[in-house]
Design a protein around this motif. Structure first.
Motif: not given
Length: 137
Positions: A56, A62, A66, A92
């Motif tokens: 990242m 968050s 991913p 991510r």
């Protein structure tokens, strides 16, 4: 003097080659070897990854899962430089291995989407020229 002109001619001829090559268009779509970009893992076999931890560049939301990317050699290594091209600097990111993509993902993707590919003539879903040939004469 003639040697300078000869060298200038060689340089100019070499400079025109990339310009001519730029006119060639290549289209590669998801599920084909040579495609680079985001892939949906879904229920595909567990991917083989380049790195065990996601990369990242900037902190993003968050709560998002991913993403998985298939990228050309060197893009994962220099991710800070290339993340913008994939719109993934705030994500991510896991990078899948080339061998896994070509040997696991591509064959399964093509098998699942074979019916879509059979209907296309030039790679576009809206291409029906083959059915109406007499209409455009």
């Amino acid at each position: 003097m003639n040697l300078n002109l000869l060298l200038l001619g060689v340089v100019l001829a070499g400079a025109s080659i990339p310009a001519q090559a730029a006119d060639v268009g290549v289209s590669v779509t998801l599920g084909q070897p040579g495609f680079y970009g985001r892939i949906d893992i879904g229920d595909y076999p567990r991917p083989q990854l380049l790195y065990s931890q996601p990369r990242m560049i900037r902190r993003g939301a968050s709560g998002r899962p991913p993403i998985y990317l298939h990228v050309p050699p060197g893009h994962a290594k220099n991710w800070r430089r290339h993340c913008g091209a994939y719109n993934a600097c705030d994500e991510r990111v896991y990078f899948v291995r080339e061998r896994w993509y070509n040997n696991q993902y591509v064959p399964r993707y093509q098998e699942r989407n074979r019916h879509r590919q059979d209907d296309r003539h030039d790679g576009r879903r809206d291409d029906h020229r083959g059915n109406d040939r007499g209409q455009y004469r």
